[in-house]
Write a protein that holds these residues in place. Structure first.
Motif, short mmCIF file in Angstrom:
data_model
loop_
_atom_site.label_atom_id
_atom_site.label_comp_id
_atom_site.label_asym_id
_atom_site.label_seq_id
_atom_site.Cartn_x
_atom_site.Cartn_y
_atom_site.Cartn_z
N VAL A 33 0.86 -1.19 0.00
CA VAL A 33 0.00 0.00 0.00
C VAL A 33 0.89 1.24 0.00
CG1 VAL A 33 -1.98 -1.06 1.13
CG2 VAL A 33 -0.15 -0.11 2.53
N LYS A 83 -8.37 2.42 0.80
CA LYS A 83 -6.98 2.62 1.21
C LYS A 83 -6.82 3.82 2.14
CE LYS A 83 -6.39 -0.68 0.14
NZ LYS A 83 -5.81 -1.88 0.78
N GLU A 119 -7.89 2.52 5.49
CA GLU A 119 -6.85 1.63 6.00
C GLU A 119 -5.70 2.43 6.62
OE1 GLU A 119 -3.64 -1.63 4.26
OE2 GLU A 119 -5.61 -1.43 3.29
N THR A 127 1.24 -0.46 -5.72
CA THR A 127 1.04 -1.90 -5.52
C THR A 127 1.82 -2.75 -6.51
OG1 THR A 127 -0.89 -1.95 -7.00
CG2 THR A 127 -1.31 -1.43 -4.69
#
Length: 477
Positions: free
Chosen positions: A133, A377, A380, A290
């Motif tokens: 990430v 994301k 996260e 990624t």
């Protein structure tokens, strides 16, 4: 309430006029000079290392998905309605010269997108599931030690993404309803289910879908444009001359076109380029982070190619609108955003307008697909992996809400929330630009590795081949 929303709309229109365009254009100029215009000097090498290897299964380093899948995932976000409707509007208000300035800002934007991508690769990390990430929130936190700014970016981006997903899904519903008469409720439900099936599979499934769908939809639309251009190929030199001439001189009114100054050509060309390729907005680096790669610069070249491909799609629209002559027709004044559909229907009838409708649907649905992932994301980064997985459902639900026209008042905040992520991202790119230069110099200048290994290896192979045929020269090495 109406007055307040009107004020918000007026402010966002002003903000995304000269101020934001100037910020992003100046950033592109600064980074291009600091990187010594590598995007121009090494353009052949960039093509060979990206499109030249897009079918290669070779993985040069660690990552979650392949470089090509990362590219198509990022492209899924940048390719959208703006490549078709947005370019048409830019030509109507800025004239043919706007196309030239679109090319200029794209060239500068390559340096900006390269910088944010290599920084994302440098500061990426693995999450609890072993997936890589990265993105602006990571290079803000780790590159400068400013986690507070990374938190700001993530929170502002979450607001922007919620609004953007609704706007995009509403565009899907409106487009399908107008073209095929299907209810917005059915389109919203179908779009939501499709996105859910893909997004719930994570970035690997997203990569698998985008690597197939993005090239297909791009070729579908650009292929149709190329055929129409061939049918009227005799006008191509005239159109190219029109673009370059009116980039530097005013264009008088003609037909439904109201005329444009040089300033208007620059303003609309820069705006279209900036909005379309998203350089400096911090979005695409989240996907590029990624990718499997042996060096951040190698994936940075894929991000340069992303800007090129996005600009090719914009140029395809521009050419068919100009060659067909619809840009100066009376219909342009009625609905400028429909010029691409009108142009293709001139050559293909109802099939042409249907082609645009299908292309728009595919472009927008893939955009929504990746936007939901981007939202996940951000959560996260802020709260961890489990809350991020739960957040998917909220943003997937936003697809249906937007499709049926819900929460339209939030759309007024779309451009303002976007500015709230662009400004800090651009500032950080400028502050960390030295690191991008160091990474670039390391890639292109390290003996026996990366660029020199690629180029010297080819030279050595050529020398050995010539030796076998008795034509060896010391200049071969």
């Amino acid at each position: 309430m109406t007055g307040f929303l009107g004020g918000i709309e007026a402010f966002s229109t002003w903000l995304w006029g000269t101020p934001m365009i100037a910020v992003l254009a100046i950033t592109g100029v600064f980074l291009s000079f600091r990187l010594r215009f590598f995007q121009v000097r090494h353009i052949v090498y960039i093509f060979k290392q990206t499109l030249g290897k897009m079918f290669s299964k070779e993985r040069l380093g660690e990552g979650t998905i392949s470089p090509f899948q990362a590219l198509t995932s990022a492209l899924a976000s940048t390719l959208g309605a703006g490549n078709i409707a947005g370019v048409s509007v830019a030509i109507y208000y800025g004239g043919p010269g706007a196309v030239f300035w679109m090319w200029v800002v794209a060239t500068l934007g390559m340096a900006t997108k390269f910088t944010e991508t290599v920084l994302s690769l440098k500061y990426r990390e693995r999450n609890e599931e072993g997936e890589y990430v990265g993105g602006p929130m990571y290079y803000m936190s780790k590159g400068l030690g400013w986690r507070w700014l990374g938190v700001w970016f993530a929170l502002a981006f979450l607001v922007e993404l919620f609004c953007s997903i609704m706007v995009q899904s509403n565009a899907i519903a409106g487009n399908i309803a107008e073209s095929f008469g299907i209810s917005s409720y059915i389109v919203g439900l179908g779009s939501m289910l499709f996105v859910a099936v893909v997004v719930l599979g994570g970035i690997k499934r997203i990569g698998n879908v985008t690597e197939k769908l993005v090239p297909f939809m791009a070729l579908l639309y650009i292929g149709g444009v190329l055929v129409s251009m061939i049918l009227d190929i005799g006008r191509l030199p005239e159109v190219i001359a029109l673009i370059f001439h009116h980039a530097f001189s005013p264009h008088a009114p003609v037909g439904g076109f109201l005329g444009a100054t040089i300033a208007q050509a620059m303003r609309w060309g820069f705006a279209r380029g900036v909005y379309s390729n998203e350089a400096g907005m911090g979005t695409a680096p989240i996907a590029h982070a990624t990718a499997s790669t042996d060096h951040p610069v190698r994936q940075g070249m894929w991000s340069v190619m992303e800007v090129i491909l996005d600009t090719v799609a914009c140029t395809a629209t521009a050419f068919v609108v100009l060659i067909s002559g619809v840009w100066s027709s009376d219909i342009a004044a009625v609905n400028p955003s429909s010029l691409a559909a009108v142009a293709l229907s001139k050559y293909f009838g109802n099939f042409g307008s249907g082609l645009v409708a299908v292309s728009l649907f595919l472009l927008v649905i893939t955009t929504v697909l990746v936007l939901v992932y981007y939202a996940e994301k951000q959560v996260e980064f802020l709260f961890g992996l489990k809350p991020a997985k739960l957040s998917r459902y909220l943003y997937i639900a936003a697809i249906y809400i937007g499709a049926v026209g819900g929460a339209k008042f939030l759309w007024q905040f779309l451009d303002i929330s976007l500015a709230m992520i662009v400004i800090p991202n651009v500032v950080v790119l400028l502050l960390l630009s030295r690191q991008a230069v160091e990474l670039k110099d390391e890639f292109f200048g390290t003996p026996g590795k990366y660029y020199l290994k690629d180029t010297e290896g080819k030279a050595l192979s050529l020398a050995l081949k010539n030796t076998e045929h008795g034509s060896y020269s010391k200049n071969d090495l």
